[in-house]
Design a protein around this motif. Structure first.
Motif, PDB file in Angstrom:
ATOM      1  N   PRO A   1      10.755  -5.540 -12.728  1.00  0.00           N
ATOM      2  CA  PRO A   1      11.259  -5.515 -11.103  1.00  0.00           C
ATOM      3  C   PRO A   1       9.854  -5.382 -10.647  1.00  0.00           C
ATOM      4  CG  PRO A   1      12.754  -4.051 -12.414  1.00  0.00           C
ATOM      5  CD  PRO A   1      11.813  -4.552 -13.325  1.00  0.00           C
ATOM      6  N   LYS A   2       8.585  -4.712 -11.074  1.00  0.00           N
ATOM      7  CA  LYS A   2       7.488  -4.361 -10.359  1.00  0.00           C
ATOM      8  C   LYS A   2       6.767  -5.872 -10.517  1.00  0.00           C
ATOM      9  CE  LYS A   2       4.080  -2.361 -12.228  1.00  0.00           C
ATOM     10  NZ  LYS A   2       3.168  -1.426 -12.894  1.00  0.00           N
ATOM     11  N   ALA A   3       6.959  -6.776 -11.530  1.00  0.00           N
ATOM     12  CA  ALA A   3       6.341  -7.941 -11.709  1.00  0.00           C
ATOM     13  C   ALA A   3       6.961  -8.881 -10.605  1.00  0.00           C
ATOM     14  CB  ALA A   3       6.396  -8.555 -13.222  1.00  0.00           C
ATOM     15  N   ALA A   4       8.329  -9.037 -10.598  1.00  0.00           N
ATOM     16  CA  ALA A   4       8.894  -9.675  -9.722  1.00  0.00           C
ATOM     17  C   ALA A   4       8.656  -9.475  -7.996  1.00  0.00           C
ATOM     18  CB  ALA A   4      10.412  -9.433  -9.677  1.00  0.00           C
ATOM     19  N   ARG A   5       8.579  -8.136  -7.622  1.00  0.00           N
ATOM     20  CA  ARG A   5       7.818  -7.833  -6.643  1.00  0.00           C
ATOM     21  C   ARG A   5       6.328  -8.249  -6.173  1.00  0.00           C
ATOM     22  NH1 ARG A   5      10.667  -2.832  -8.011  1.00  0.00           N
ATOM     23  NH2 ARG A   5       8.509  -1.830  -8.492  1.00  0.00           N
ATOM     24  N   ASP A   6       5.665  -8.151  -7.280  1.00  0.00           N
ATOM     25  CA  ASP A   6       4.320  -8.584  -7.169  1.00  0.00           C
ATOM     26  C   ASP A   6       4.316  -9.990  -6.856  1.00  0.00           C
ATOM     27  OD1 ASP A   6       3.450  -5.941  -7.728  1.00  0.00           O
ATOM     28  OD2 ASP A   6       2.729  -6.415  -9.769  1.00  0.00           O
ATOM     29  N   GLY A   7       5.303 -10.853  -7.513  1.00  0.00           N
ATOM     30  CA  GLY A   7       4.969 -12.200  -7.203  1.00  0.00           C
ATOM     31  C   GLY A   7       5.566 -12.569  -5.783  1.00  0.00           C
ATOM     32  N   VAL A   8       6.663 -11.817  -5.332  1.00  0.00           N
ATOM     33  CA  VAL A   8       7.135 -12.179  -3.973  1.00  0.00           C
ATOM     34  C   VAL A   8       6.102 -11.798  -2.904  1.00  0.00           C
ATOM     35  CG1 VAL A   8       8.962 -11.452  -2.236  1.00  0.00           C
ATOM     36  CG2 VAL A   8       9.583 -11.944  -4.827  1.00  0.00           C
ATOM     37  N   THR A   9       5.354 -10.543  -3.278  1.00  0.00           N
ATOM     38  CA  THR A   9       4.303 -10.049  -2.371  1.00  0.00           C
ATOM     39  C   THR A   9       3.235 -11.215  -2.189  1.00  0.00           C
ATOM     40  OG1 THR A   9       4.711  -7.585  -2.717  1.00  0.00           O
ATOM     41  CG2 THR A   9       2.563  -8.170  -1.795  1.00  0.00           C
ATOM     42  N   ARG A  10       2.764 -11.692  -3.489  1.00  0.00           N
ATOM     43  CA  ARG A  10       1.665 -12.569  -3.253  1.00  0.00           C
ATOM     44  C   ARG A  10       2.295 -13.785  -2.295  1.00  0.00           C
ATOM     45  NH1 ARG A  10      -2.296 -14.779  -6.559  1.00  0.00           N
ATOM     46  NH2 ARG A  10      -1.984 -12.946  -7.857  1.00  0.00           N
TER      47      ARG A  10
ATOM     48  N   ARG B   1       5.313  -7.574   6.617  1.00  0.00           N
ATOM     49  CA  ARG B   1       6.359  -6.685   6.561  1.00  0.00           C
ATOM     50  C   ARG B   1       5.501  -5.366   6.792  1.00  0.00           C
ATOM     51  NH1 ARG B   1       5.882  -4.672   1.019  1.00  0.00           N
ATOM     52  NH2 ARG B   1       4.406  -5.703  -0.150  1.00  0.00           N
ATOM     53  N   LYS B   2       6.379  -4.198   6.892  1.00  0.00           N
ATOM     54  CA  LYS B   2       6.022  -2.905   7.050  1.00  0.00           C
ATOM     55  C   LYS B   2       5.477  -2.530   5.907  1.00  0.00           C
ATOM     56  CE  LYS B   2       9.873  -1.661  10.356  1.00  0.00           C
ATOM     57  NZ  LYS B   2      11.093  -0.972  10.649  1.00  0.00           N
ATOM     58  N   ARG B   3       4.361  -1.529   6.038  1.00  0.00           N
ATOM     59  CA  ARG B   3       3.488  -0.860   5.027  1.00  0.00           C
ATOM     60  C   ARG B   3       4.402  -0.390   3.850  1.00  0.00           C
ATOM     61  NH1 ARG B   3      -1.749   1.099   4.862  1.00  0.00           N
ATOM     62  NH2 ARG B   3      -1.502   0.920   7.041  1.00  0.00           N
ATOM     63  N   ASP B   4       5.113   0.460   3.853  1.00  0.00           N
ATOM     64  CA  ASP B   4       6.101   1.006   2.968  1.00  0.00           C
ATOM     65  C   ASP B   4       7.263   0.199   2.419  1.00  0.00           C
ATOM     66  OD1 ASP B   4       3.953   2.981   2.456  1.00  0.00           O
ATOM     67  OD2 ASP B   4       5.049   4.191   3.894  1.00  0.00           O
ATOM     68  N   GLU B   5       7.608  -0.793   3.179  1.00  0.00           N
ATOM     69  CA  GLU B   5       8.619  -1.680   2.863  1.00  0.00           C
ATOM     70  C   GLU B   5       8.704  -2.727   1.541  1.00  0.00           C
ATOM     71  OE1 GLU B   5      11.531  -5.210   5.265  1.00  0.00           O
ATOM     72  OE2 GLU B   5       9.192  -4.530   5.980  1.00  0.00           O
ATOM     73  N   GLU B   6       9.684  -2.483   0.694  1.00  0.00           N
ATOM     74  CA  GLU B   6       9.725  -3.266  -0.338  1.00  0.00           C
ATOM     75  C   GLU B   6       9.882  -4.683   0.038  1.00  0.00           C
ATOM     76  OE1 GLU B   6       9.229  -2.456  -3.413  1.00  0.00           O
ATOM     77  OE2 GLU B   6       9.389  -0.476  -3.725  1.00  0.00           O
ATOM     78  N   PRO B   7       9.360  -5.711  -0.839  1.00  0.00           N
ATOM     79  CA  PRO B   7       9.377  -7.184  -0.525  1.00  0.00           C
ATOM     80  C   PRO B   7      11.066  -7.495  -0.852  1.00  0.00           C
ATOM     81  CG  PRO B   7       8.103  -6.678  -2.519  1.00  0.00           C
ATOM     82  CD  PRO B   7       8.370  -5.353  -2.045  1.00  0.00           C
TER      83      PRO B   7
END
Length: 268
Positions: A68-77, A86-92
């Motif tokens: 799940p972290k890898a997926a979040r990293d890809g979305v964030t990129r 997005r907000k600083r602490d908001e999950e993508p």
């Protein structure tokens, strides 16, 4: 705009390779002190089964935590490159395509890791049975020759062969032998980068972006010819660009490849 900063999963990969390496060490200790008898083999196989049970539990937890972290990293990129705040602490946000990708990716990599444990288990059991049979034959010969037990050199060779079987338990489709930790490193590293890139692509397409740019970081292998190249993220995108799904995997996005993809709204 591109983002050539590679995601860092080194700590995560080290964790899982150490788990497998530790299990291999535990198995080797068990086989090294195993009595070369049927009773000794039965006891050792039971202990090895417990080691594999613990390892499978660790592998499952690792996959559920890291992918799940890898997926979040890809979305964030994708969001960063496209300038979507997005907000600083908001999950993508994880869209439907990425939820489905994540489910498939976690099942896939856990299946790969499970296959590793099954392969080691099968080959180790076969090696144990072979070792016991060889010891029994050697003891029979020793009896014929008037000696009471198998000699030390013969026992040492049998145990060495047994340890080698545990160490080199992975044989791929090309017939290559792999150290278990090396193979686990390759599989997890490759699948993590694939999940990250797939998440980036899915997020880009969900936002109407049909192109991407392959990262640059001074590759010296076949990847070099693809660095900085624009590719289509969907086959139907207009323009004379290669579709990412058609790129030769021997040259780019191959096993252990660390290249990433960044979305590009307006390729030139």
């Amino acid at each position: 705009m591109t983002d050539d900063k590679r995601p860092d999963y080194e700590g995560d990969i080290t964790d899982i390779t150490r788990s497998f390496g530790g299990a291999i060490d535990d198995i080797k200790r068990e086989v090294e002190r195993m009595e070369l008898t049927n009773a000794g083999a039965k006891s050792t196989i039971k202990k090895i089964g417990s080691i594999f049970g613990d390892l499978r539990e660790k592998a499952s937890g690792w996959v559920e935590r890291v992918f799940p972290k890898a997926a979040r990293d890809g979305v964030t990129r994708a969001m960063n490159v496209l300038g979507i705040g997005r907000k600083r602490d908001e999950e993508p946000p994880i869209n439907r395509a990425n939820r489905e990708m994540l489910t498939a990716a976690t099942q896939d990599v856990y299946g790969d890791l499970l296959a590793v444990t099954q392969n080691i288990d099968r080959r180790t059991k076969a090696a144990i049975r072979k070792a016991v049979a060889e010891a029994m034959r050697a003891n029979m010969a020793a009896g014929v020759n008037g000696r009471r037990t198998i000699n030390a050199d013969t026992a040492a060779q049998i145990r060495k062969d047994l340890g080698d079987a545990v160490d080199n338990a992975i044989i791929d489709s090309a017939g290559r032998r792999w150290k278990v930790e090396t193979y686990v490193d390759m599989v997890t590293r490759t699948k993590l980068m694939q999940a990250t890139n797939d998440a980036t692509i899915n997020e880009a397409l969900d936002r109407g972006v049909m192109y991407g740019v392959i990262s640059r970081h001074g590759a010296t292998d076949a990847c070099a010819k693809w660095e900085g190249r624009t590719v289509k993220l969907t086959r139907d995108a207009p323009g004379d660009y290669p579709f990412i799904g058609d790129l030769p995997r021997r040259e780019i996005f191959h096993p252990n490849c660390r290249h990433t993809i960044s979305p590009n709204r307006n390729p030139k």
